[in-house]
Design an enzyme around this catalytic site. Sequence first.
Site, PDB file in Angstrom:
ATOM      1  N   GLY A 100       2.434  -5.020   4.885  1.00 38.01           N
ATOM      2  CA  GLY A 100       2.735  -5.605   3.572  1.00 38.01           C
ATOM      3  C   GLY A 100       1.669  -5.386   2.522  1.00 38.01           C
ATOM      4  O   GLY A 100       1.449  -6.237   1.668  1.00 38.01           O
ATOM      5  N   GLY A 102       1.356  -2.201   0.814  1.00 38.37           N
ATOM      6  CA  GLY A 102       1.658  -1.017   0.012  1.00 38.37           C
ATOM      7  C   GLY A 102       1.352   0.312   0.678  1.00 38.37           C
ATOM      8  O   GLY A 102       1.393   1.352   0.037  1.00 38.37           O
ATOM      9  N   LEU A 103       1.043   0.280   1.991  1.00 39.08           N
ATOM     10  CA  LEU A 103       0.716   1.544   2.670  1.00 39.08           C
ATOM     11  C   LEU A 103       1.874   2.047   3.545  1.00 39.08           C
ATOM     12  O   LEU A 103       1.689   2.912   4.398  1.00 39.08           O
ATOM     13  CB  LEU A 103      -0.551   1.396   3.514  1.00 39.08           C
ATOM     14  CG  LEU A 103      -1.855   1.125   2.740  1.00 39.08           C
ATOM     15  CD1 LEU A 103      -3.042   1.074   3.679  1.00 39.08           C
ATOM     16  CD2 LEU A 103      -2.097   2.188   1.675  1.00 39.08           C
ATOM     17  N   GLY A 104       3.034   1.466   3.347  1.00 32.26           N
ATOM     18  CA  GLY A 104       4.215   1.996   4.037  1.00 32.26           C
ATOM     19  C   GLY A 104       4.323   1.615   5.501  1.00 32.26           C
ATOM     20  O   GLY A 104       4.923   2.354   6.291  1.00 32.26           O
ATOM     21  N   ASP A 149       8.901   6.074   0.056  1.00 35.11           N
ATOM     22  CA  ASP A 149       8.120   5.771   1.262  1.00 35.11           C
ATOM     23  C   ASP A 149       8.657   6.545   2.465  1.00 35.11           C
ATOM     24  O   ASP A 149       7.904   7.229   3.173  1.00 35.11           O
ATOM     25  CB  ASP A 149       8.167   4.264   1.579  1.00 35.11           C
ATOM     26  CG  ASP A 149       7.339   3.444   0.613  1.00 35.11           C
ATOM     27  OD1 ASP A 149       6.983   3.968  -0.451  1.00 35.11           O
ATOM     28  OD2 ASP A 149       7.061   2.270   0.919  1.00 35.11           O
TER      29      ASP A 149
HETATM   30  C1  MEV Z   1       6.640   0.780  -2.781  1.00 42.32           C
HETATM   31  O1  MEV Z   1       5.838   1.494  -1.856  1.00 42.32           O
HETATM   32  C2  MEV Z   1       6.850   1.593  -4.005  1.00 42.32           C
HETATM   33  C3  MEV Z   1       7.711   0.947  -5.100  1.00 42.32           C
HETATM   34  O2  MEV Z   1       7.797   1.918  -6.151  1.00 42.32           O
HETATM   35  C4  MEV Z   1       9.062   0.599  -4.607  1.00 42.32           C
HETATM   36  C5  MEV Z   1       9.933   1.813  -4.285  1.00 42.32           C
HETATM   37  O3  MEV Z   1       9.616   2.913  -4.687  1.00 42.32           O
HETATM   38  O4  MEV Z   1      10.975   1.602  -3.662  1.00 42.32           O
HETATM   39  C6  MEV Z   1       7.054  -0.300  -5.676  1.00 42.32           C
END
Ligand code: MEV
Length: 316
Positions: A100, A102-104, A149
């Site tokens: 959770g 942002g690193l996928g 992602d």
């Molecule tokens: C999430 O890693 C990236 C966002 O742009 C959401 C998405 O692209 O689906 C925030």
Amino acid sequence: MKTVEASASGKIILFGEHAVVYHRPAIAVPVADVRAQASLRPTVEDEFRILAPDLDRDYLFTQAAADDPLASIVRLTLKKLGESNPPAATLMVSSTIPLGRGLGSGAAISAAVVRALADFFGQVLSPADISALVYEVEKIYHGTPSGIDNTVIAYEQPVFFIKGRPIQQMRVSQPFGLVVGDTGVVAPTHRVVGNLRRLWQADRERYEGYFDEIGAIAHQARVAIENDLVDITVIGKLMNQNQELLERIGVSSPALERLIDAARGAGALGAKLSGAGGGGNMIALVPSQPAMAASVTQALMEAGATATILTGVRED
Ligand code: MEV
């Protein structure tokens, strides 16, 4: 049947997060230094067990909730492989990708499971197949994922991505380093994406304008990354401009900005949040020299980062 193991990398969005949901381009790279792993071990019992020690979970596939993400990716993959029954095996998943942030992490765990299942049944799935399967599970999590992602993780290559269009692989013409700094704050992607959607619905013209500006930055960044005649400092400046717009659309946070300021103060060529924001991780651009990376890492830790990762984007 033999035991099989598979893995998938994490990912970093360099440019264009959020605007990519609204069909603007974004750039993402795989980050092989953190990975999700999945193994399948045959068992004598006629049951399919799912073990996720990191999440403190141990359950039977047949008893999983309908929207359970691991059971969902297993179900979808078995269908794709033409297997009507789950194997008599134990699926174990683990990950060094912080959850959770942002690193996928979610997409990487799903991709590792798809690869392990395909291997277990002696089949080969293409990156496009893997990406499409992972995307289905991403949709359960956050309704309107752009697909960036699953794409970058399934292909494990830098991508220039526009939602709904064929993937464009990117050339990296000069290597650079990235220091990733973790705020330690978990911010679920669906929540940050949902908040922004409400703001956009209330004032489409304004937010479309911001997304256009972010898209233009992604285009310029592509040129800079693909062309070694462009000085690497240009990439850093574009990261700073992208961050300013991410602040304007309301997805940054004081904790992220503290780390971003610290990285810039320590000499990073540019810094921004990466991924959904609201917490999670930021990235700082450093030339491929160890000294600068070390001082940026130290500054991030002093500014309160709970963890840092040093990774590189290499020439191809
Ligand atoms: C999430 O890693 C990236 C966002 O742009 C959401 C998405 O692209 O689906 C925030």
